[in-house]
Scaffold this motif. Structure first.
Motif, mmCIF file in Angstrom:
data_model
loop_
_atom_site.group_PDB
_atom_site.id
_atom_site.type_symbol
_atom_site.label_atom_id
_atom_site.label_comp_id
_atom_site.label_asym_id
_atom_site.label_seq_id
_atom_site.Cartn_x
_atom_site.Cartn_y
_atom_site.Cartn_z
ATOM 1 N N LEU A 18 63.031 36.550 53.724
ATOM 2 C CA LEU A 18 62.873 35.071 54.282
ATOM 3 C C LEU A 18 62.647 35.351 55.793
ATOM 4 O O LEU A 18 61.690 34.755 56.736
ATOM 5 C CB LEU A 18 64.079 34.205 54.079
ATOM 6 C CG LEU A 18 64.149 33.855 52.677
ATOM 7 C CD1 LEU A 18 65.358 33.107 52.398
ATOM 8 C CD2 LEU A 18 63.037 33.053 52.308
ATOM 9 N N ASN A 19 63.340 36.456 56.500
ATOM 10 C CA ASN A 19 63.032 36.582 57.901
ATOM 11 C C ASN A 19 61.656 37.194 58.067
ATOM 12 O O ASN A 19 61.030 36.934 59.274
ATOM 13 C CB ASN A 19 64.064 37.792 58.417
ATOM 14 C CG ASN A 19 65.374 36.929 58.668
ATOM 15 O OD1 ASN A 19 65.520 36.217 59.768
ATOM 16 N ND2 ASN A 19 66.439 37.019 57.657
ATOM 17 N N LEU A 20 61.192 38.033 57.060
ATOM 18 C CA LEU A 20 59.780 38.637 57.239
ATOM 19 C C LEU A 20 58.970 37.587 56.957
ATOM 20 O O LEU A 20 57.967 37.527 57.800
ATOM 21 C CB LEU A 20 59.645 39.718 56.162
ATOM 22 C CG LEU A 20 58.105 40.278 56.207
ATOM 23 C CD1 LEU A 20 57.758 40.902 57.199
ATOM 24 C CD2 LEU A 20 57.985 41.321 54.876
ATOM 25 N N LEU A 21 58.926 36.484 56.148
ATOM 26 C CA LEU A 21 58.055 35.581 55.905
ATOM 27 C C LEU A 21 57.996 34.552 57.357
ATOM 28 O O LEU A 21 57.153 34.097 57.640
ATOM 29 C CB LEU A 21 58.720 34.520 54.788
ATOM 30 C CG LEU A 21 58.321 35.062 53.474
ATOM 31 C CD1 LEU A 21 59.150 34.272 52.348
ATOM 32 C CD2 LEU A 21 56.949 35.021 53.149
ATOM 33 N N SER A 22 59.231 34.501 57.947
ATOM 34 C CA SER A 22 59.471 33.829 59.182
ATOM 35 C C SER A 22 58.343 34.246 60.180
ATOM 36 O O SER A 22 57.613 33.783 61.056
ATOM 37 C CB SER A 22 60.749 33.614 59.622
ATOM 38 O OG SER A 22 61.559 32.953 58.722
ATOM 39 N N LEU A 23 58.526 35.787 60.252
ATOM 40 C CA LEU A 23 57.682 36.494 61.461
ATOM 41 C C LEU A 23 56.240 36.261 61.056
ATOM 42 O O LEU A 23 55.378 36.261 61.835
ATOM 43 C CB LEU A 23 58.108 38.003 61.328
ATOM 44 C CG LEU A 23 59.559 38.141 61.949
ATOM 45 C CD1 LEU A 23 59.732 39.728 61.980
ATOM 46 C CD2 LEU A 23 59.591 37.777 63.440
ATOM 47 N N CYS A 24 55.934 36.265 59.763
ATOM 48 C CA CYS A 24 54.537 36.123 59.115
ATOM 49 C C CYS A 24 54.070 34.682 59.561
ATOM 50 O O CYS A 24 52.923 34.718 60.402
ATOM 51 C CB CYS A 24 54.224 36.154 57.742
ATOM 52 S SG CYS A 24 54.790 37.893 57.086
ATOM 53 N N SER A 25 54.829 33.962 59.533
ATOM 54 C CA SER A 25 54.398 32.424 59.981
ATOM 55 C C SER A 25 54.303 32.094 61.499
ATOM 56 O O SER A 25 53.176 31.589 61.963
ATOM 57 C CB SER A 25 55.503 31.545 59.662
ATOM 58 O OG SER A 25 55.263 30.094 59.962
ATOM 59 N N ILE A 26 55.125 33.048 62.148
ATOM 60 C CA ILE A 26 54.935 32.945 63.834
ATOM 61 C C ILE A 26 53.596 33.582 64.012
ATOM 62 O O ILE A 26 52.728 33.096 65.047
ATOM 63 C CB ILE A 26 56.169 33.637 64.277
ATOM 64 C CG1 ILE A 26 57.504 33.054 64.105
ATOM 65 C CG2 ILE A 26 55.906 33.983 65.704
ATOM 66 C CD1 ILE A 26 58.628 33.637 64.610
#
Length: 246
Positions: free
Chosen positions: A59-67
């Protein structure tokens, strides 16, 4: 709170597994978009300080992807596909689809705090893994054929939050953004460096970025380490040919 609402909705849609996923997704959203600092802390207080759980890392990796995807003010389908392909190849189609639904929910929300995400990861991941995270984020930015200045600046900001110094960031950037003296930038030495300094820089880089140093089960991170190691080797071979080194 959003995490409990997510758990309830997830339960009705997907049963127990949906409730768990909904709780995790809601927890992340609660932490990232809440204004209360103690609320952000409560999202992570149950996790082990020394390590990061697979679900939380995802989920943290997904958040960085989104950013990174939203850094230039538009959402590129090719960048989204790059992320989707990574999760399908890593987790399989069914699990990837479930994770990606969480990603879509995160991506629809307002600004995600890169500082909070990176601070969490910096405290729970090895330095070598954080270097490969930057490599992966540059791969996303490059997926649409070009890396924009806003994307570069955003990844640079993320690098700072991940406690990666500027020279290391520039070395990774040089693997994706070609410029004069690119091979020297990858090895993090000036073109005026002596042959001995170049050889020493190569040995240090090869040791630092060797795939065996990346202690993770994440296949994309492992692949990134292998690609980065190959680029370090290629950079050194290019300089060897230019200088006639043995």
């Amino acid at each position: 709170m959003i995490k409990w609402l997510g758990a309830v909705v997830g339960f009705f849609l997907r049963g127990l597994s949906g409730a768990v996923l909904g709780f995790f997704a809601g927890s992340i959203i609660d932490g990232f978009f809440g204004n209360n600092k103690s609320n952000a802390r409560s999202v992570f207080q149950d996790y082990t300080r020394a390590n990061v759980s697979p679900a939380d890392f995802e989920l943290n990796l997904l958040s960085l992807c989104s950013i990174v995807i939203k850094a230039d003010g538009q959402v590129s389908q090719s960048e989204m596909d790059y992320v989707r392909q990574y999760f399908v190849s890593t987790y399989g189609k069914d699990k990837a689809n479930a994770i990606f639904r969480s990603f879509n929910e995160i991506n629809k929300k307002g600004e995600i705090s890169a500082q909070r995400v990176c601070t969490f990861l910096a405290q729970r991941t090895r330095y070598e893994v954080r270097l490969q995270l930057l490599h992966f984020l540059f791969g996303i930015a490059q997926a649409d054929g070009t890396i924009s200045n806003p994307e570069i600046q955003k990844i640079r900001e993320i690098a700072g939050y991940l406690r990666v110094p500027l020279n290391e960031f520039d070395s990774i950037k040089a693997m994706f953004v070609k410029s004069a003296n690119n091979s020297y930038k990858i090895l993090d030495v000036p073109k005026s460096a002596t042959d001995a300094e170049v050889k020493k820089a190569y040995r240090e880089m090869a040791k630092k970025y060797h795939p065996d140093r990346v202690n993770t089960q994440d296949e994309a991170i492992k692949k990134g380490a292998e690609e980065k190691f190959k680029q370090v080797q290629t950079a050194y071979e290019t300089i060897q040919k230019e200088r006639g080194l043995n």
